[in-house]
Design an enzyme around this catalytic site. Sequence first.
Site, PDB file in Angstrom:
ATOM      1  N   TYR A 112       0.713  -1.252   0.099  1.00 40.74           N
ATOM      2  CA  TYR A 112      -0.088   0.099   0.118  1.00 40.74           C
ATOM      3  C   TYR A 112       0.982   1.324   0.054  1.00 40.74           C
ATOM      4  O   TYR A 112       1.696   1.486   0.928  1.00 40.74           O
ATOM      5  CB  TYR A 112      -0.755  -0.023   1.267  1.00 40.74           C
ATOM      6  CG  TYR A 112      -2.050  -0.975   1.357  1.00 40.74           C
ATOM      7  CD1 TYR A 112      -2.106  -1.790  -0.016  1.00 40.74           C
ATOM      8  CD2 TYR A 112      -2.821  -1.240   2.336  1.00 40.74           C
ATOM      9  CE1 TYR A 112      -3.318  -2.921   0.062  1.00 40.74           C
ATOM     10  CE2 TYR A 112      -3.622  -2.155   2.278  1.00 40.74           C
ATOM     11  CZ  TYR A 112      -3.766  -3.150   1.451  1.00 40.74           C
ATOM     12  OH  TYR A 112      -4.988  -4.092   1.371  1.00 40.74           O
ATOM     13  N   SER A 136      -4.943 -14.440   1.164  1.00 34.49           N
ATOM     14  CA  SER A 136      -5.995 -13.430   0.696  1.00 34.49           C
ATOM     15  C   SER A 136      -6.247 -13.585  -0.907  1.00 34.49           C
ATOM     16  O   SER A 136      -5.104 -13.732  -1.746  1.00 34.49           O
ATOM     17  CB  SER A 136      -5.368 -11.742   0.725  1.00 34.49           C
ATOM     18  OG  SER A 136      -6.239 -10.955   0.193  1.00 34.49           O
ATOM     19  N   GLN A 164      -8.553 -13.474   3.428  1.00 38.16           N
ATOM     20  CA  GLN A 164      -8.991 -12.103   3.315  1.00 38.16           C
ATOM     21  C   GLN A 164      -9.543 -11.723   1.747  1.00 38.16           C
ATOM     22  O   GLN A 164      -8.852 -11.526   0.898  1.00 38.16           O
ATOM     23  CB  GLN A 164      -7.967 -10.811   3.426  1.00 38.16           C
ATOM     24  CG  GLN A 164      -8.555  -9.664   3.455  1.00 38.16           C
ATOM     25  CD  GLN A 164      -7.713  -8.367   4.109  1.00 38.16           C
ATOM     26  OE1 GLN A 164      -7.522  -7.539   3.569  1.00 38.16           O
ATOM     27  NE2 GLN A 164      -6.958  -8.687   5.071  1.00 38.16           N
ATOM     28  N   LYS A 188     -22.373   7.535  -3.944  1.00 38.72           N
ATOM     29  CA  LYS A 188     -21.980   8.427  -4.121  1.00 38.72           C
ATOM     30  C   LYS A 188     -21.655   8.875  -5.558  1.00 38.72           C
ATOM     31  O   LYS A 188     -21.417   9.826  -6.124  1.00 38.72           O
ATOM     32  CB  LYS A 188     -20.494   8.726  -3.390  1.00 38.72           C
ATOM     33  CG  LYS A 188     -19.506   7.589  -4.033  1.00 38.72           C
ATOM     34  CD  LYS A 188     -18.170   7.700  -3.093  1.00 38.72           C
ATOM     35  CE  LYS A 188     -17.702   9.053  -2.776  1.00 38.72           C
ATOM     36  NZ  LYS A 188     -17.081   9.281  -1.420  1.00 38.72           N
ATOM     37  N   ARG A 238     -12.179   8.798  -4.500  1.00 40.12           N
ATOM     38  CA  ARG A 238     -11.013   7.851  -4.975  1.00 40.12           C
ATOM     39  C   ARG A 238     -10.975   7.666  -6.548  1.00 40.12           C
ATOM     40  O   ARG A 238      -9.659   7.649  -7.062  1.00 40.12           O
ATOM     41  CB  ARG A 238     -11.328   6.530  -4.370  1.00 40.12           C
ATOM     42  CG  ARG A 238     -10.405   5.320  -4.732  1.00 40.12           C
ATOM     43  CD  ARG A 238     -10.965   4.027  -3.761  1.00 40.12           C
ATOM     44  NE  ARG A 238     -10.911   4.006  -2.402  1.00 40.12           N
ATOM     45  CZ  ARG A 238     -10.970   2.834  -1.749  1.00 40.12           C
ATOM     46  NH1 ARG A 238     -11.203   1.974  -2.378  1.00 40.12           N
ATOM     47  NH2 ARG A 238     -10.751   2.993  -0.512  1.00 40.12           N
ATOM     48  N   GLU A 245     -20.034   7.791  10.179  1.00 41.39           N
ATOM     49  CA  GLU A 245     -21.174   7.146   9.545  1.00 41.39           C
ATOM     50  C   GLU A 245     -21.088   5.658   9.459  1.00 41.39           C
ATOM     51  O   GLU A 245     -22.063   5.038   9.875  1.00 41.39           O
ATOM     52  CB  GLU A 245     -21.408   7.832   8.375  1.00 41.39           C
ATOM     53  CG  GLU A 245     -22.435   7.214   7.372  1.00 41.39           C
ATOM     54  CD  GLU A 245     -22.447   7.856   6.051  1.00 41.39           C
ATOM     55  OE1 GLU A 245     -21.912   8.742   5.710  1.00 41.39           O
ATOM     56  OE2 GLU A 245     -23.104   6.999   5.172  1.00 41.39           O
TER      57      GLU A 245
HETATM   58  P1  NDP Z   1     -14.708   0.345   0.618  1.00 41.06           P
HETATM   59  O1  NDP Z   1     -15.228  -0.538  -0.469  1.00 41.06           O
HETATM   60  O2  NDP Z   1     -15.773   0.618   1.814  1.00 41.06           O
HETATM   61  O3  NDP Z   1     -14.517   1.807   0.180  1.00 41.06           O
HETATM   62  C1  NDP Z   1     -13.919   2.829   1.063  1.00 41.06           C
HETATM   63  C2  NDP Z   1     -13.989   3.917   0.279  1.00 41.06           C
HETATM   64  O4  NDP Z   1     -15.169   4.445  -0.009  1.00 41.06           O
HETATM   65  C3  NDP Z   1     -13.552   5.329   1.113  1.00 41.06           C
HETATM   66  O5  NDP Z   1     -12.064   5.502   1.056  1.00 41.06           O
HETATM   67  C4  NDP Z   1     -14.187   6.446   0.634  1.00 41.06           C
HETATM   68  O6  NDP Z   1     -13.703   6.908  -0.648  1.00 41.06           O
HETATM   69  C5  NDP Z   1     -15.477   5.934   0.367  1.00 41.06           C
HETATM   70  N1  NDP Z   1     -16.347   5.941   1.502  1.00 41.06           N
HETATM   71  C6  NDP Z   1     -16.409   5.388   2.668  1.00 41.06           C
HETATM   72  N2  NDP Z   1     -17.157   5.272   3.523  1.00 41.06           N
HETATM   73  C7  NDP Z   1     -18.150   6.408   2.702  1.00 41.06           C
HETATM   74  C8  NDP Z   1     -19.478   6.897   2.977  1.00 41.06           C
HETATM   75  N3  NDP Z   1     -19.948   6.472   4.238  1.00 41.06           N
HETATM   76  N4  NDP Z   1     -19.823   7.626   2.221  1.00 41.06           N
HETATM   77  C9  NDP Z   1     -19.389   7.954   1.036  1.00 41.06           C
HETATM   78  N5  NDP Z   1     -18.223   7.463   0.642  1.00 41.06           N
HETATM   79  C10 NDP Z   1     -17.853   6.510   1.490  1.00 41.06           C
HETATM   80  O7  NDP Z   1     -13.238  -0.363   1.208  1.00 41.06           O
HETATM   81  P2  NDP Z   1     -11.833  -0.359   0.618  1.00 41.06           P
HETATM   82  O8  NDP Z   1     -11.726  -0.544  -0.778  1.00 41.06           O
HETATM   83  O9  NDP Z   1     -11.173   0.932   1.364  1.00 41.06           O
HETATM   84  O10 NDP Z   1     -11.329  -1.571   1.322  1.00 41.06           O
HETATM   85  C11 NDP Z   1     -11.413  -1.663   2.904  1.00 41.06           C
HETATM   86  C12 NDP Z   1     -10.205  -2.250   3.268  1.00 41.06           C
HETATM   87  O11 NDP Z   1      -9.731  -3.439   2.828  1.00 41.06           O
HETATM   88  C13 NDP Z   1      -8.608  -1.550   2.812  1.00 41.06           C
HETATM   89  O12 NDP Z   1      -8.249  -0.355   3.375  1.00 41.06           O
HETATM   90  C14 NDP Z   1      -7.847  -2.638   3.123  1.00 41.06           C
HETATM   91  O13 NDP Z   1      -7.339  -2.870   4.235  1.00 41.06           O
HETATM   92  C15 NDP Z   1      -8.573  -3.936   2.754  1.00 41.06           C
HETATM   93  N6  NDP Z   1      -8.298  -4.318   1.365  1.00 41.06           N
HETATM   94  C16 NDP Z   1      -7.656  -5.623   0.947  1.00 41.06           C
HETATM   95  C17 NDP Z   1      -7.486  -5.989  -0.285  1.00 41.06           C
HETATM   96  C18 NDP Z   1      -7.019  -7.369  -0.535  1.00 41.06           C
HETATM   97  O14 NDP Z   1      -6.336  -7.467  -1.487  1.00 41.06           O
HETATM   98  N7  NDP Z   1      -6.635  -8.176   0.757  1.00 41.06           N
HETATM   99  C19 NDP Z   1      -7.851  -5.348  -1.105  1.00 41.06           C
HETATM  100  C20 NDP Z   1      -8.400  -4.088  -1.260  1.00 41.06           C
HETATM  101  C21 NDP Z   1      -8.755  -3.569   0.226  1.00 41.06           C
HETATM  102  P3  NDP Z   1     -13.708   8.316  -1.220  1.00 41.06           P
HETATM  103  O15 NDP Z   1     -12.431   8.801  -0.978  1.00 41.06           O
HETATM  104  O16 NDP Z   1     -13.947   8.085  -2.705  1.00 41.06           O
HETATM  105  O17 NDP Z   1     -14.804   8.874  -0.564  1.00 41.06           O
END
Ligand code: NDP
Length: 322
Positions: free
Chosen positions: A54, A154, A180, A220, A230, A295
Amino acid sequence: MNYRRLGNSGLKLSELSFGSWVTYGAQLGDDSARECMAAAHDAGVNFFDNAEVYAKGKSEIIMGNVLKKLGWRRESYVVSTKFFWGLNDGPNEKNTLNRKYLTQAIDASLARLQLDHIDLVFCHRPDPETPIEETVWAMHDMIRAGKAHYWGTSEWSAAEIMAAWQIAERHHLAKPVMEQPQYNLFHRQRVENDYARLYGDLGLGLTTWSPLASGRLSGKYNDGIPKDSRATLKGYAWLAESVLDPVKLKQVRSLAPLAADLGCTMAQLALAWCLKNPNVSSVITGASRPSQVIENMKALDVVPNLGTDVMSKIDAIVGVPA
Ligand code: NDP
């Protein structure tokens, strides 16, 4: 917050956790990451997810700085990292799970995180070129050396997880405890079908990722791509393309009245839906600002309201894996 056992292990994780993919380094620096982690911790989160790859190591550096600054007792929280892609281009430094890479990668992660052990270490993807037995021994030795407490995988197939588990069983080695996988309303097959036998047979725990499908399930993107999202980041053209997928957008719009009936946001509905699955140990949330963390944590209150009627309506909208 409720705490669930990580599969058959004795470790308890907050059922909502917090991860750093995309956000740490690209959207959040030390101060804003600290605000988000503090908000999650205030809500009872005890598990913080990370990976070597990351932001090319920067995400671990930021999390390490934040943990140091916040000064929580090390016994009170769980940190993870993941290895596979590597940070350098050499033949033994990327896309591998060989003993040499894993043994050196853990030391570098510990240094970036400023910790003397990491609780959960994941093999971030399967490596078809390294014998699974070599990887299992390397992970076992990492645990025996006191550098990690539990190891897992994972996005491995059920057959690969089973093979690793059986090697560990045969040689009395530390077994993979958790997987994962991606799990959200758009992505259900692996968790609900492919791994179905592994929960009972192996006691596999799950820490699931992208519960909002990178934010898409929050609604969104219903009216285009917001400037601070993002999907506008450099290197995320794939996301910008997928958030405009008309089929998925239609499904998200169809879920909106259900959330409105329940008096919750779309994000809370999508997170609560993940929590309904008892095989999920922890849903790893992501956020680029503290207001999203606050939230999202309230999704816990929505779970009891997801009765069979609501779950059936959701299935009718997004489809059930065959
Ligand atoms: P989500 O699918 O929940 O996306 C999170 C993103 O969605 C935020 O960064 C934000 O982006 C937006 N968001 C979050 N909450 C809200 C809300 N209440 N309202 C509107 N927009 C919102 O999760 P991630 O994709 O971030 O994955 C979560 C975690 O999983 C990662 O951080 C990582 O630790 C893990 N992961 C593991 C992987 C693996 O291969 N093992 C691969 C991917 C993730 P914005 O900036 O656009 O608002």
